[in-house]
Design a protein around this motif. Structure first.
Motif, short mmCIF file in Angstrom:
data_model
loop_
_atom_site.label_atom_id
_atom_site.label_comp_id
_atom_site.label_asym_id
_atom_site.label_seq_id
_atom_site.Cartn_x
_atom_site.Cartn_y
_atom_site.Cartn_z
N ASP A 189 0.78 -1.21 0.06
CA ASP A 189 0.16 0.11 -0.03
C ASP A 189 1.07 1.08 0.11
N LEU A 190 1.93 1.29 0.79
CA LEU A 190 2.60 2.31 0.91
C LEU A 190 3.49 2.60 -0.43
N ARG A 191 3.88 1.64 -1.06
CA ARG A 191 4.66 1.83 -2.43
C ARG A 191 3.89 2.56 -3.23
N GLN A 192 2.56 1.98 -3.48
CA GLN A 192 1.45 2.48 -4.30
C GLN A 192 1.08 3.95 -3.76
N ASP A 193 0.90 4.26 -2.71
CA ASP A 193 0.50 5.66 -2.00
C ASP A 193 1.67 6.48 -2.66
N LEU A 194 3.11 5.95 -2.34
CA LEU A 194 4.03 7.13 -2.53
C LEU A 194 4.14 7.37 -4.21
N ALA A 195 3.83 6.32 -4.91
CA ALA A 195 3.45 6.82 -6.32
C ALA A 195 2.64 7.79 -6.87
N ASP A 196 1.21 7.56 -5.95
CA ASP A 196 0.28 8.29 -6.29
C ASP A 196 0.10 9.55 -5.57
N PHE A 197 0.53 9.78 -4.41
CA PHE A 197 0.20 10.99 -3.43
C PHE A 197 0.64 12.07 -4.13
N PRO A 198 -0.27 13.11 -4.19
CA PRO A 198 0.36 14.40 -4.80
C PRO A 198 1.25 15.00 -3.97
N CYS A 199 2.40 15.26 -4.45
CA CYS A 199 3.60 16.07 -3.68
C CYS A 199 3.27 17.60 -3.61
N ASP A 200 2.53 18.16 -3.05
CA ASP A 200 2.31 19.63 -3.02
C ASP A 200 2.72 20.28 -1.55
N TYR A 201 3.40 19.55 -0.89
CA TYR A 201 3.38 19.93 0.52
C TYR A 201 5.11 20.27 0.79
N GLY A 202 5.80 19.92 -0.14
CA GLY A 202 7.45 20.22 0.02
C GLY A 202 7.85 19.23 1.01
N ASP A 203 8.51 19.68 1.91
CA ASP A 203 9.09 18.79 3.00
C ASP A 203 7.94 18.08 3.89
N ARG A 204 6.96 18.62 3.85
CA ARG A 204 5.83 17.93 4.74
C ARG A 204 5.06 16.91 4.04
N ASP A 205 5.31 16.46 2.80
CA ASP A 205 4.55 15.57 2.00
C ASP A 205 4.45 13.97 3.02
N TRP A 206 5.42 13.64 3.37
CA TRP A 206 5.34 12.44 4.22
C TRP A 206 4.46 12.74 5.25
N GLU A 207 4.73 13.59 6.10
CA GLU A 207 3.60 13.90 7.19
C GLU A 207 2.03 13.99 6.63
N HIS A 208 1.71 14.53 5.62
CA HIS A 208 0.69 14.54 5.11
C HIS A 208 0.04 13.19 4.75
N LEU A 209 0.94 12.47 4.21
CA LEU A 209 0.44 11.22 3.83
C LEU A 209 0.39 10.21 5.01
N VAL A 210 1.03 10.35 6.09
CA VAL A 210 0.70 9.62 7.15
C VAL A 210 -0.48 9.94 7.91
N THR A 211 -0.91 11.24 7.98
CA THR A 211 -1.96 11.64 8.50
C THR A 211 -3.24 11.18 7.59
N ALA A 212 -3.23 10.86 6.31
CA ALA A 212 -4.26 10.37 5.64
C ALA A 212 -4.26 8.71 5.71
N ILE A 213 -3.13 8.30 6.04
CA ILE A 213 -3.13 6.77 6.42
C ILE A 213 -3.89 6.53 8.06
N ASP A 214 -3.45 7.22 9.00
CA ASP A 214 -3.84 7.33 10.01
C ASP A 214 -5.59 7.49 9.91
N GLU A 215 -6.02 8.63 9.52
CA GLU A 215 -7.38 8.70 9.35
C GLU A 215 -8.15 7.75 8.98
#
Length: 216
Positions: free
Chosen positions: A68-94
């Motif tokens: 799932d992470l491999r797919q999300d890293l490929a698909d997740f919109p990179c619009d947050y600069g250095d905070r991309d990872w944190e926004h992805l984690v928030t989406a996973i958690d919620e």
């Protein structure tokens, strides 16, 4: 303990649980076969390799995996600069907490034949690598399991089957090499006794593909 999780308040059972950036980074380090599980005994999310996860253990449920992470890293919109990872984690958690009730209700529909097939595939070197998907196909509840080959982790396998494994149904197995389709075949897995031979044929299919690749 699964009875606590399959009620309409599974989300409440894990209300104090959280998937953190540290956990997702640990999942990334584990690599293929890594999973995050909802552990009903501790009411927490845990990171582990799926090799340590007993598929018959009803107290732990995979909510997210390395696949799932491999797919999300490929698909997740990179619009947050250095905070991309944190926004992805928030989406996973919620998503994991909000959807847990539905996921557990769907998981309960997989009959003993499907559970036995999972055990047989694990015994032949295929490790779960992602959360099970439950699409509705032609009005029929279906599940899709995702595996990685333990000794050749660039090989992944998906198993798509109706939850009831009715006698007339087929299980579609697809093999992928680094994400590209490599092979596929339907199998009849109508009862637990046929799960072992089917898993053996999947192993043979993957091994044959790997041997062909070694010769080229």
């Amino acid at each position: 303990m699964r009875e606590h999780m399959t009620t309409s308040w599974a989300g409440d059972w894990f209300a104090d649980a959280e998937i953190t950036p540290k956990m997702v980074r640990a999942l990334h380090r584990i690599g293929p076969g890594g999973v995050i599980v909802a552990d009903a005994l501790t009411r927490r999310f845990r990171v582990m390799h799926s090799r340590r996860l007993d598929v018959a253990d009803a107290t732990r449920y995979i909510v997210y995996g390395h696949g799932d992470l491999r797919q999300d890293l490929a698909d997740f919109p990179c619009d947050y600069g250095d905070r991309d990872w944190e926004h992805l984690v928030t989406a996973i958690d919620e998503t994991s907490r909000d959807c847990l009730d539905d996921w557990l209700d769907e998981a309960a529909q997989v009959r003993s034949t499907g559970q036995r097939l999972r055990q047989e595939l694990r015994a032949r070197g295929f490790d779960p690598d992602a959360r099970t998907a439950f699409p509705l196909v032609n009005g029929r509840q279906t599940y899709i399991d995702h595996y990685t080959d333990r000794t050749s982790p660039h090989i992944t396998v998906t198993v798509k089957a109706p939850c009831d494994h009715a006698p007339e149904s087929r299980v579609l197995v697809r093999v992928f090499d680094r994400g590209g389709h490599a092979s596929g075949a339907p199998y009849r897995v109508a009862n637990p006794l046929t799960a072992g031979p089917a898993a053996h044929r999947v192993r043979e299919r993957v091994d044959a593909y790997l041997r062909r690749g070694a010769r080229t």
